[in-house]
Enzyme design. Structure first.
Site, short mmCIF file in Angstrom:
data_model
loop_
_atom_site.label_atom_id
_atom_site.label_comp_id
_atom_site.label_asym_id
_atom_site.label_seq_id
_atom_site.Cartn_x
_atom_site.Cartn_y
_atom_site.Cartn_z
N THR A 192 0.87 -1.18 0.00
CA THR A 192 0.00 0.00 0.00
C THR A 192 0.90 1.23 0.00
O THR A 192 2.10 1.13 0.29
CB THR A 192 -0.90 0.03 1.25
OG1 THR A 192 -0.04 0.07 2.39
CG2 THR A 192 -1.79 -1.19 1.34
N GLU A 337 -5.67 -3.91 -1.03
CA GLU A 337 -5.99 -5.10 -0.24
C GLU A 337 -7.08 -5.94 -0.90
O GLU A 337 -7.42 -7.01 -0.42
CB GLU A 337 -6.44 -4.69 1.17
CG GLU A 337 -5.32 -4.12 2.03
CD GLU A 337 -5.15 -2.60 1.90
OE1 GLU A 337 -5.56 -2.05 0.85
OE2 GLU A 337 -4.62 -1.98 2.83
N LYS A 444 -16.09 16.22 10.83
CA LYS A 444 -17.18 16.04 11.79
C LYS A 444 -17.56 17.37 12.36
O LYS A 444 -16.83 17.97 13.12
CB LYS A 444 -16.76 15.07 12.89
CG LYS A 444 -17.52 13.77 12.77
CD LYS A 444 -17.29 12.84 13.91
CE LYS A 444 -18.35 11.74 13.84
NZ LYS A 444 -18.13 10.69 14.79
N TRP A 449 -21.42 14.06 10.19
CA TRP A 449 -20.42 13.94 9.14
C TRP A 449 -20.78 14.76 7.92
O TRP A 449 -21.92 14.78 7.47
CB TRP A 449 -20.27 12.48 8.72
CG TRP A 449 -19.43 11.69 9.68
CD1 TRP A 449 -18.65 12.19 10.67
CD2 TRP A 449 -19.31 10.27 9.74
NE1 TRP A 449 -18.04 11.16 11.34
CE2 TRP A 449 -18.42 9.99 10.80
CE3 TRP A 449 -19.84 9.22 9.00
CZ2 TRP A 449 -18.05 8.68 11.13
CZ3 TRP A 449 -19.47 7.92 9.33
CH2 TRP A 449 -18.60 7.65 10.39
P1 ADP Z 1 -3.42 3.04 -0.90
O1 ADP Z 1 -2.17 2.37 -1.26
O2 ADP Z 1 -3.39 4.52 -0.66
O3 ADP Z 1 -4.28 2.28 0.06
P2 ADP Z 1 -5.12 2.13 -2.94
O4 ADP Z 1 -4.80 2.24 -4.34
O5 ADP Z 1 -5.21 0.82 -2.31
O6 ADP Z 1 -4.09 3.02 -2.28
O7 ADP Z 1 -6.36 3.03 -2.61
C1 ADP Z 1 -7.50 2.57 -2.01
C2 ADP Z 1 -8.34 3.73 -1.57
O8 ADP Z 1 -8.54 4.68 -2.61
C3 ADP Z 1 -9.73 3.32 -1.17
O9 ADP Z 1 -9.77 2.76 0.12
C4 ADP Z 1 -10.48 4.64 -1.29
O10 ADP Z 1 -10.27 5.46 -0.17
C5 ADP Z 1 -9.82 5.30 -2.47
N1 ADP Z 1 -10.61 5.06 -3.68
C6 ADP Z 1 -10.42 4.16 -4.64
N2 ADP Z 1 -11.35 4.27 -5.61
C7 ADP Z 1 -12.17 5.27 -5.24
C8 ADP Z 1 -13.35 5.88 -5.80
N3 ADP Z 1 -13.85 5.49 -6.97
N4 ADP Z 1 -13.93 6.87 -5.11
C9 ADP Z 1 -13.44 7.30 -3.93
N5 ADP Z 1 -12.34 6.78 -3.35
C10 ADP Z 1 -11.70 5.77 -4.00
#
Ligand code: ADP
Length: 559
Positions: A192, A337, A444, A449
């Site tokens: 990640t 993940e 918040k 929210w």
């Molecule tokens: P990181 O390595 O930062 O976890 P990821 O590529 O795994 O990067 O990113 C996952 C996160 O990206 C998600 O948990 C969410 O917060 C955000 N994300 C992915 N797709 C979308 C989407 N279509 N809209 C909003 N948030 C998104």
């Protein structure tokens, strides 16, 4: 207990090699086209790709690489990277894709944590490798994805090899059968981005990778077919380019790789030249492409569909693609993940009969889960929240392509068998997910929210706004209130008051940001997401003008 009656079907393990073997055998002459780092175009077929992947497997086995060993990659989207995907996993090694946009310290940490034995790199990353090599003592060799003539001159620590990929392949003929593997064996490793501490590794299995490829190819997911020419802009160095390098050979789609040039002009020209029908990328990339197209006054002649995800797709971007250019946008959500796909915004027959506005509203959300992923939202007490489109909760998921623990970590992140995503969302009665925030980014206000993503989407629809971020800012009465941080389009102008007035009628009055600040640039993570933590730090001392209309506020005013 009676013995269960077993099915009498073949036990064929779901292995990654079966994907490229299938493409080579049944779509053997389908092309894979790459814009190379060397500057020219490279074309060959799935058949050629499999042969070279086999030659790589032979070469790595010759170097003594054992099944289970991690082979790192620091590379753009290209045919050699694809060969590494299959040439490593095909004999049981683990392909560890590394994001070259991370800081060198982080990359060195990741390589050492993963204990990569070799790292393959595109020559554009030679300066990075120069800095990494002395810090990664366990790496036995650095393999430049190039021929001998393009091998960079890099000093290496003693007993560490610097090898040309083409020279490595040279003595091998590809006469190699993919060995049978246990489908639960590890296939890929992806860390990640580490926005919350050190990066963590997601270790996929052959089974999870193949099941994800099946799921991703379905008509209501990525909908790839042998009639598509697909250009993944999403990088192969992060979450396997959303699985396209697997679902394309599964379906027989032509693959077009853009290499390192991801600016609007380069992407547009490649799409046109290769008859690209399908693409996938994060909103930032599409912003560049759409800006270029507007300025140059050009239109797509073959592109039909594009998947947008990784961060929220602004509704204004969806409108531009669909209304101005006739390209269908499929908004998708997922995470490292989750291999990464979870939901995609495609409509059922019934939903597609609703008024156009309603359809749009649904398709602006992150969408419906695909088979293979289950989801729920839970409240602070861990109890399920209703799917009414109103209740916000922590989003939890489970399924065969969701991790159960992180690489080299003993403790499980699961809660009652579900993976907590760290996202906050609503789910509506149609089962459509709407991500409102990362849990650490929520605003918040007075105990309620406010969705920063919704507020950003409004701002981005303003013609003078190039990029928008909404963050929580400390407020003496409401604890937090939204602050809008804006990058203006070049040559465009807008005032704070005009922007705030732009929110009237678009969101609840108490959601309207308290203030707007203009900046030249917003901080991004290595995967192009807004770095809200950094923004919050930058504006920690910002004092908001207290302008909230208390009469319009639906919650109790804290005393
Ligand atoms: P990181 O390595 O930062 O976890 P990821 O590529 O795994 O990067 O990113 C996952 C996160 O990206 C998600 O948990 C969410 O917060 C955000 N994300 C992915 N797709 C979308 C989407 N279509 N809209 C909003 N948030 C998104």
């Amino acid at each position: 207990m009676t013995t269960p009656l077993l099915g009498q079907m073949m036990d064929v393990p779901l292995t990654v090699s079966s994907l490229i073997a299938h493409a080579a055998r049944h779509f053997g002459s389908t092309e894979i086209v790459s814009r190379r780092i060397e500057g020219d175009m490279h074309r060959y077929t799935y058949r050629d790709c499999e042969t070279r992947a086999k030659r790589l497997a032979q070469a790595l086995i010759g170097l003594g690489v054992q099944p289970g060993e991690r082979i790192g990659t620091l590379a753009w989207n290209g045919y050699r990277h694809l060969e590494v995907y299959y040439g490593t996993t095909g004999f049981g090694a683990v392909c560890h894709t590394i994001n070259p946009r991370l800081f060198p310290d982080q990359i060195a940490w990741i390589i050492n944590d993963a204990q990569d034995s070799y790292v393959m790199f595109d020559t554009t990353f030679a300066p990075l490798v120069d800095c990494l090599a002395p810090r990664c003592p366990n790496v036995r060799g650095w393999i430049a994805l190039a021929d001998e003539a393009h091998l960079p001159h890099l000093p290496m620590p003693t007993s560490t090899a610097l090898i040309s990929y083409e020279t490595l392949l040279e003595p091998h003929d590809g006469a190699f059968g993919w060995p049978p593997l246990d489908e639960r064996q590890a296939s890929y490793l992806c860390y990640t981005s580490g926005t919350t501490g050190n990066p963590k590794g997601a270790l996929y299995s052959h089974r999870s990778t193949v099941l994800h490829a099946f799921g991703a190819s379905l008509p209501d997911a990525m909908c790839l077919s042998a009639r598509d020419s697909v250009l993944p802009v999403v990088p192969m160095f992060h979450v396997n380019a959303w699985g396209i390098p697997h679902s394309a050979p599964l379906t027989g789609a032509k693959l077009v790789f853009p290499g390192k040039d991801l600016d609007g002009k380069s992407l547009f020209e490649l799409m046109e030249a290769e008859g690209v029908t399908y693409s996938a990328g994060v909103p930032t990339v599409w912003l560049g492409l759409l800006n270029y197209m507007k300025e140059a006054g050009v239109r797509f002649s073959t592109l039909q569909r594009t998947v947008i995800g990784g961060s929220a797709c602004p509704p204004a971007m969806l409108r531009t693609f669909e209304d101005d250019y006739g390209v269908e946008v499929i908004h998708a959500w997922g995470m490292t993940e989750m291999s990464p796909l979870g939901t995609l915004a495609k409509l059922t027959w019934e939903q597609s009969q609703r008024p156009p506005d309603e359809q749009r509203k649904l398709r602006e959300k992150q969408g419906h889960v695909m088979y293979g992923v289950d989801m729920k939202i839970v409240g602070d007490d861990g109890r399920d929240l209703p799917w009414d489109g109103v209740a916000f909760g922590d989003l939890h998921v489970r399924g065969p392509w969701v991790i159960k623990r992180y690489f080299q970590k003993d403790d499980s992140p699961l809660v009652d068998g579900w993976f907590p995503t760290g996202d906050v969302a609503t789910i509506d009665p149609d089962g459509f997910l709407h991500i409102t925030d990362r849990s650490k980014d929520v605003i918040k206000s007075g105990g309620e929210w406010i969705s920063s993503i919704d507020l950003e989407n409004v701002a981005i629809a303003h013609p003078a706004v190039a990029e928008a971020a909404c963050i929580a800012c400390a407020h003496p009465k409401w604890t937090e209130r939204p602050l809008l941080v804006i990058v203006k389009r070049p040559g465009a102008d807008v005032t704070r008051e005009e922007l705030l007035a732009f929110y009237e009628g678009k969101v609840a009055k108490w959601w309207i940001p308290d203030d707007v600040v203009f900046v030249d640039e917003l901080p991004h993570t290595a995967t192009g997401k807004l770095q809200k933590l950094k923004l919050r730090e930058m504006f920690r001392e910002h004092v908001l003008p207290s302008a909230l209309d208390i009469a319009d506020c639906p919650f109790k005013v804290p005393s």
